[in-house]
Motif scaffolding. Structure first.
Motif, mmCIF file in Angstrom:
data_model
loop_
_atom_site.group_PDB
_atom_site.id
_atom_site.type_symbol
_atom_site.label_atom_id
_atom_site.label_comp_id
_atom_site.label_asym_id
_atom_site.label_seq_id
_atom_site.Cartn_x
_atom_site.Cartn_y
_atom_site.Cartn_z
ATOM 1 N N GLU A 290 0.830 -1.201 0.000
ATOM 2 C CA GLU A 290 0.000 0.000 0.000
ATOM 3 C C GLU A 290 0.868 1.256 0.000
ATOM 4 O OE1 GLU A 290 -3.182 0.217 -0.232
ATOM 5 O OE2 GLU A 290 -3.814 -1.863 0.110
ATOM 6 N N ASN A 314 -0.057 -3.558 -8.825
ATOM 7 C CA ASN A 314 -1.005 -2.957 -7.878
ATOM 8 C C ASN A 314 -1.521 -1.600 -8.339
ATOM 9 O OD1 ASN A 314 -0.891 -5.057 -5.958
ATOM 10 N ND2 ASN A 314 1.027 -4.243 -5.136
ATOM 11 N N ARG A 317 -5.158 -0.708 -7.453
ATOM 12 C CA ARG A 317 -5.337 -0.497 -6.012
ATOM 13 C C ARG A 317 -4.769 0.849 -5.585
ATOM 14 N NH1 ARG A 317 -2.878 -4.284 -1.277
ATOM 15 N NH2 ARG A 317 -1.391 -4.657 -2.939
ATOM 16 N N HIS A 318 -3.619 1.225 -6.120
ATOM 17 C CA HIS A 318 -3.013 2.506 -5.756
ATOM 18 C C HIS A 318 -3.895 3.677 -6.207
ATOM 19 C CE1 HIS A 318 0.318 0.292 -4.412
ATOM 20 N NE2 HIS A 318 0.992 0.214 -5.540
#
Length: 395
Positions: A290, A314, A317-318
């Motif tokens: 994250e 990712n 998601r970021h």
């Protein structure tokens, strides 16, 4: 000092002497990627610095004739004409090419102009035949060997530093990642052992502990080990871990900084990570986990440019994290894939559409993500090209 047309890369050269003339000779030889050994009881400041950084190997004693047996070229620069003449004579007996560097005091150093050879500025090449079986000498640094952590840059072979190239030319072993200038490995001499420890997303071929052990084992065998990494060794390259492993084991280690993809790849795509009046700071994150709170705040407030490395897997998601935190979906963003190589391609889009545009373009890792107003800072005059040269973005 001129060295005519001799091919010196990787070849063992003996510099006899520790004064300024010897320092100038050593610097010129290093420019041609020679493996330089210096024999002198004391060193001047410039030579001492070269020895301290490992660019030359220093043995604190005068040179003797037997030392010439293990070198390909001899440079006589002791500052004593009789000593230099004796070394030149010993080189002639062994049919070694030899240079006599001019001294720094009137009448000192260098052989006289009436001796065999001809003038080459501050040095003279004796008209000797090359040894019948010339071959680059293994660049040993003593019983403990050494490890050199070399940043290879973002991928293009000509973006590795000059110092990095010199260490590659002196390497006995190269421990290489999958990123960086891997094409250079194909041009290493056959004597060089290449150990592939490259990691790919989702599959780590060799653990970090195993990599550390490879470095230590080869160095303890008396070898010069170059750890060739993409980008810069200390930016997400685990160079710090490898440095500590060497220090704790008592193995000599040195770092050669590299051109980081975090700065260079956006630049090649026409994106300055800072720009006057637009952004005065940049925050670099890795994308495996994250985003940190600092990264999210930088984008939401526009206080700094966000650069994410290794963030393709990712990416969605970021982007969702940034938007959920209040980032403006119109914030300019870009993804640059295969930066600095002929395969370089890039996508620019508002943050809210970045994932869709990347998927539509079929871009993947390795890639650099940039989020912030700087993405559009040079848009009216952004360069175009294939990414293989300065200023080309390949978009």
């Amino acid at each position: 000092m001129a060295l005519v047309a001799l091919e010196l890369a990787g070849r063992a050269v003996l510099v006899a002497g520790g004064g300024p003339a010897a320092a100038r000779a050593a610097a010129s030889l290093l420019d041609q990627d020679a493996d330089v050994r210096v024999l002198a009881e004391e060193l001047c400041e410039d030579l001492a610095e070269l020895a301290r950084t490992g660019r030359v190997r220093w043995t604190p004693r005068p040179a003797v004739a037997a030392d010439l047996d293990d070198c390909w070229l001899v440079v006589a620069a002791t500052g004593g004409s009789l000593t230099d003449r004796a070394l030149l004579a010993a080189a002639a007996e062994r049919r070694r090419p030899a240079l006599a560097a001019a001294g720094d005091e009137p009448g000192g150093g260098g052989a006289r102009e009436d001796e065999a050879g001809w003038g080459l500025g501050s040095a003279r090449l004796l008209p000797l035949e090359e040894p019948s079986t010339p071959s680059p000498a293994r660049s040993r640094t003593g019983p403990a060997g050494r490890v050199v952590l070399v940043g290879g840059g973002p991928g293009a072979e000509d973006l590795i530093t000059v110092r990095g190239q010199r260490w590659l030319a002196r390497a006995d072993v190269v421990v290489a990642d999958r990123l960086g200038p891997t094409g250079l490995l194909d041009r290493l001499p056959a004597r060089v052992e290449v150990v592939d420890v490259g990691k790919t997303p989702g599959r780590h071929q060799v653990s970090q502990d195993e990599i550390n052990q490879v470095l230590l084992d080869r160095a303890r065998a008396g070898l010069t080990v170059v750890r060739l990494k993409g980008g810069d060794p200390f930016l997400f390259g685990r160079g710090g871990e490898e440095w500590l492993a060497c220090v704790r084991a008592g193995v000599a280690v040195e770092v050669v900084p590299g051109v980081s993809s975090a700065l260079s790849v956006p630049a090649l795509a026409g994106v300055p990570v800072t720009h006057r009046g637009t952004s005065t700071g940049v925050l670099v994150e890795h994308g495996h986990t994250e985003l940190t709170g600092a990264a999210v705040r930088a984008v939401v407030t526009g206080e700094a440019t966000l650069v994410v490395l290794m963030g393709v897997a990712n990416l969605s998601r970021h982007v969702a994290t940034l938007l959920a935190a209040g980032a403006d979906p119109r914030t300019p963003a870009a993804l640059v894939s295969d930066g600095s190589t002929p395969r370089q391609r890039s996508v620019t889009a508002p943050l809210g559409r970045l994932v869709a545009e990347v998927e539509s373009a079929g871009l993947g890792a390795p890639a650099v993500v940039v989020v912030g107003a700087v993405v559009d800072a040079l848009a009216p005059a952004a360069p175009a090209g294939d990414g293989s040269g300065p200023g080309e973005n390949g978009a």
